[in-house]
Design a protein around this motif. Structure first.
Motif, PDB file in Angstrom:
ATOM      1  N   ALA A  24      12.729   1.950   5.325  1.00 10.34           N
ATOM      2  CA  ALA A  24      13.684   2.390   6.350  1.00 10.34           C
ATOM      3  C   ALA A  24      13.353   3.793   6.849  1.00 10.34           C
ATOM      4  O   ALA A  24      13.465   4.088   8.057  1.00 10.34           O
ATOM      5  N   ASP A  25      12.915   4.679   5.944  1.00  3.75           N
ATOM      6  CA  ASP A  25      12.497   6.020   6.359  1.00  3.75           C
ATOM      7  C   ASP A  25      11.298   5.943   7.294  1.00  3.75           C
ATOM      8  O   ASP A  25      11.219   6.671   8.295  1.00  3.75           O
ATOM      9  N   VAL A  26      10.360   5.074   6.955  1.00  2.75           N
ATOM     10  CA  VAL A  26       9.177   4.898   7.801  1.00  2.75           C
ATOM     11  C   VAL A  26       9.580   4.423   9.191  1.00  2.75           C
ATOM     12  O   VAL A  26       9.090   4.936  10.207  1.00  2.75           O
ATOM     13  N   ILE A  34      -2.965   7.926   7.559  1.00  7.33           N
ATOM     14  CA  ILE A  34      -2.821   7.833   6.104  1.00  7.33           C
ATOM     15  C   ILE A  34      -3.975   8.621   5.495  1.00  7.33           C
ATOM     16  O   ILE A  34      -5.141   8.276   5.690  1.00  7.33           O
ATOM     17  N   THR A  35      -3.644   9.696   4.768  1.00  8.57           N
ATOM     18  CA  THR A  35      -4.677  10.630   4.331  1.00  8.57           C
ATOM     19  C   THR A  35      -4.728  10.756   2.815  1.00  8.57           C
ATOM     20  O   THR A  35      -3.739  10.529   2.124  1.00  8.57           O
ATOM     21  N   PRO A  36      -5.889  11.153   2.261  1.00 12.40           N
ATOM     22  CA  PRO A  36      -6.083  11.207   0.816  1.00 12.40           C
ATOM     23  C   PRO A  36      -5.761  12.572   0.234  1.00 12.40           C
ATOM     24  O   PRO A  36      -5.484  13.533   0.956  1.00 12.40           O
ATOM     25  N   TRP A  37      -5.855  12.662  -1.094  1.00 15.23           N
ATOM     26  CA  TRP A  37      -5.508  13.897  -1.785  1.00 15.23           C
ATOM     27  C   TRP A  37      -6.685  14.848  -1.925  1.00 15.23           C
ATOM     28  O   TRP A  37      -6.508  16.029  -2.201  1.00 15.23           O
ATOM     29  N   THR A  41       6.711  11.078   2.952  1.00 20.82           N
ATOM     30  CA  THR A  41       5.985  11.067   1.685  1.00 20.82           C
ATOM     31  C   THR A  41       6.457   9.908   0.823  1.00 20.82           C
ATOM     32  O   THR A  41       7.584   9.424   0.947  1.00 20.82           O
ATOM     33  N   GLY A  42       5.579   9.480  -0.075  1.00 17.41           N
ATOM     34  CA  GLY A  42       5.906   8.378  -0.973  1.00 17.41           C
ATOM     35  C   GLY A  42       4.680   7.562  -1.306  1.00 17.41           C
ATOM     36  O   GLY A  42       3.565   7.875  -0.865  1.00 17.41           O
ATOM     37  N   THR A  71       4.622   1.362  -1.020  1.00 18.64           N
ATOM     38  CA  THR A  71       5.963   1.257  -0.455  1.00 18.64           C
ATOM     39  C   THR A  71       5.997   1.585   1.022  1.00 18.64           C
ATOM     40  O   THR A  71       6.635   0.871   1.813  1.00 18.64           O
ATOM     41  N   ILE A  72       5.313   2.661   1.438  1.00 16.22           N
ATOM     42  CA  ILE A  72       5.426   3.075   2.831  1.00 16.22           C
ATOM     43  C   ILE A  72       4.124   2.957   3.619  1.00 16.22           C
ATOM     44  O   ILE A  72       4.144   2.965   4.850  1.00 16.22           O
ATOM     45  N   GLY A  73       2.989   2.813   2.918  1.00 12.17           N
ATOM     46  CA  GLY A  73       1.732   2.627   3.649  1.00 12.17           C
ATOM     47  C   GLY A  73       1.650   1.268   4.308  1.00 12.17           C
ATOM     48  O   GLY A  73       1.217   1.137   5.455  1.00 12.17           O
TER      49      GLY A  73
END
Length: 483
Positions: free
Chosen positions: A43-45, A148-151, A205-206, A210-212
């Protein structure tokens, strides 16, 4: 007290509807909680996507030079916060202070670069085949894009996606990696302060699962740019392709450096040491295979072992030769590959474990590691380790070295160290990699030229950075005008 941050949606910093959070800890001291962030929901996305879609027309209609002025201001604001951003990056990702400072500067330079490119956005005029006609092209934004980015490059990679996406007039939803979301947060803060319209850029964030996935599958997303592992990138690309969403994925690597007899072996060892052990080997372009001519093989092994053993390991804020892994999971994976390499018959020349000492107990530290007697069919020569582990492979001649370099599913970056121009030219022409270098490390990229890989290192659609970065984020319309 731990600082708790929120999502950035429609120009406001807001909590997740779930009310749940996750902690980011310091890789050099896992007991230290650096920050706390929302565990966002689907829902946030959707709220972020809705905000981006609503803002896209206004932002897309903003004149290019005006968009560029905002990007330049964001770059200047980031430059003013460089020390803060550098320390933030070190504390959440583990890089050395020097590495982190260089990465922050790169993000600043990216904003400056695309700020100027905004003036050049347009199209081309062509000659029509008849009189009283015009024939030209014009560039238009894709619409709303997901990033979508990495760490491992938590400020540079978001910057090199955000800046061209915004320069081209797209609205954006950015999902940074959960291990290091603070650096991306700083980018949204400076864009907000620079005057970016509400909703033009959004941050959630997350977890990726779940959000990707909702981002990849959303019918409201017109383009998706991803950097990460090949397994996840392939899944993301497949999900997005169901709606024919334009996709760009840059993924893993198993990057070789070939060393020929004409090379200065000490210099070759220095080059490869930086490529293999810099950023703790946590780079998709890291040197993971040294393919060395048999005439200089033993000399090179001695030199690279000496280079590895000369590196100091410690907390990134102390600016040692090498910092810790980003997480316990990454450390465990590297140590598992050390065991695999040993069991397959490779010779452990140095490293291979956690450094001894009380100062290392609380962090995710590993020693720079070198294996010799590696054959190219071993797992350590074929699979991405993503740690400071170098496999040294012998070659009988140039053709054998080139064949070995190409015998992998990946094709991101590759280099050769030689003083023979024929070898250098053949390598550049015949290596199966998106980046080819001569007498340089496999890591390190200029921001104004295309970057991307071949084979399983990329979706082989669009490149990133430079003009190629704008190509992905724009559609070309051809206009025929008859007077």
């Amino acid at each position: 007290m731990t600082t708790e941050y929120t999502n950035y949606i429609d120009g406001e910093w807001v909590a997740s509807e779930s009310g749940e959070t996750f902690d980011v800890t310091n890789p050099a001291n896992s007991d230290e909680v650096v920050s706390r962030h929302p565990s966002s929901t689907e829902a946030d996305v959707q709220t972020a996507i809705d905000a981006a879609v609503a803002a896209q027309d206004e932002w897309g209609d903003t004149p290019g030079p005006s968009r560029g002025a905002i990007l330049r201001e964001a770059g200047e604001l980031l430059a003013a916060r460089k020390e803060e951003a550098t320390e933030t990056l070190v504390r959440e990702e583990g890089k050395t202070r020097s590495e982190a400072g260089g990465e922050v500067q790169r993000a600043i330079d990216i904003f400056y670069y695309y700020a100027e490119k905004c003036r050049d956005l347009g199209g081309t005029v062509k000659s029509p085949s008849g009189t009283d006609k015009e024939l030209y092209t014009k560039r238009e934004p894709l619409g709303t894009v997901a990033l979508i980015t990495p760490w491992n490059y938590p400020i540079a990679i978001p910057a090199w996606k955000l800046a061209p996406a915004l320069a081209a007039g797209n609205s954006v939803v950015l999902k940074p990696a959960s291990q290091a979301p603070n650096s991306a947060r700083i980018l949204l803060e400076v864009l907000d302060e620079a005057g970016l319209p509400d909703g033009a850029a959004n941050l959630v964030t997350g977890s990726g699962s779940t959000i990707g996935t909702p981002l990849a599958e959303s019918e409201d997303i017109d383009g998706l740019s991803f950097t990460g592992s090949t397994a996840v990138g392939t899944a993301v690309a497949r999900a997005a392709s169901e709606d024919l969403t334009r996709v760009q994925c840059e993924m893993g690597g198993k990057n070789p450096t070939v060393v020929m007899p004409s090379a200065d072996i000490e210099e070759a060892a220095d080059i490869i040491s930086v490529g293999a052990f810099g950023t703790t080997g946590q780079s998709c372009t890291a040197t993971s295979r040294a393919i060395v001519h048999e005439d200089v093989y033993d000399e090179f092994v001695d030199a690279i072992v000496e280079a590895a053993e000369s590196l100091s390991v410690g907390p990134g804020l102390d600016d040692p030769g090498m910092g810790p892994h980003v997480s316990d999971g990454e450390l465990s994976s590297t140590l598992e590959y050390v065991d695999i390499a040993t069991s397959e018959g490779a010779t452990l020349e140095t490293g291979g474990g956690k450094p001894a000492g009380d100062e290392y107990e609380g962090g995710y530290y590993v020693e720079p590691t070198v294996f010799s007697d590696v054959s190219n069919d071993m797992r350590i020569a074929q699979e991405e380790v993503f740690g400071p582990v170098l496999a040294v492979i012998p070659a009988t001649d140039f053709d054998d070295a080139l064949d070995t370099a190409n015998e992998t599913d990946y094709g991101l970056s590759a280099s050769i160290i030689t003083q023979d121009l024929t070898e250098a030219d053949r390598f550049v022409n015949e290596i199966e990699a998106g980046v080819a270098k001569v007498n340089e490390k496999t890591t390190g990229l200029e921001l104004h030229v295309p970057f991307g890989g071949y084979k399983d290192s990329s979706t082989n659609t669009y490149r990133e950075q430079g003009d190629a970065g704008l190509d992905f984020f724009t559609s070309v319309k051809t206009v025929y005008r008859n007077f």
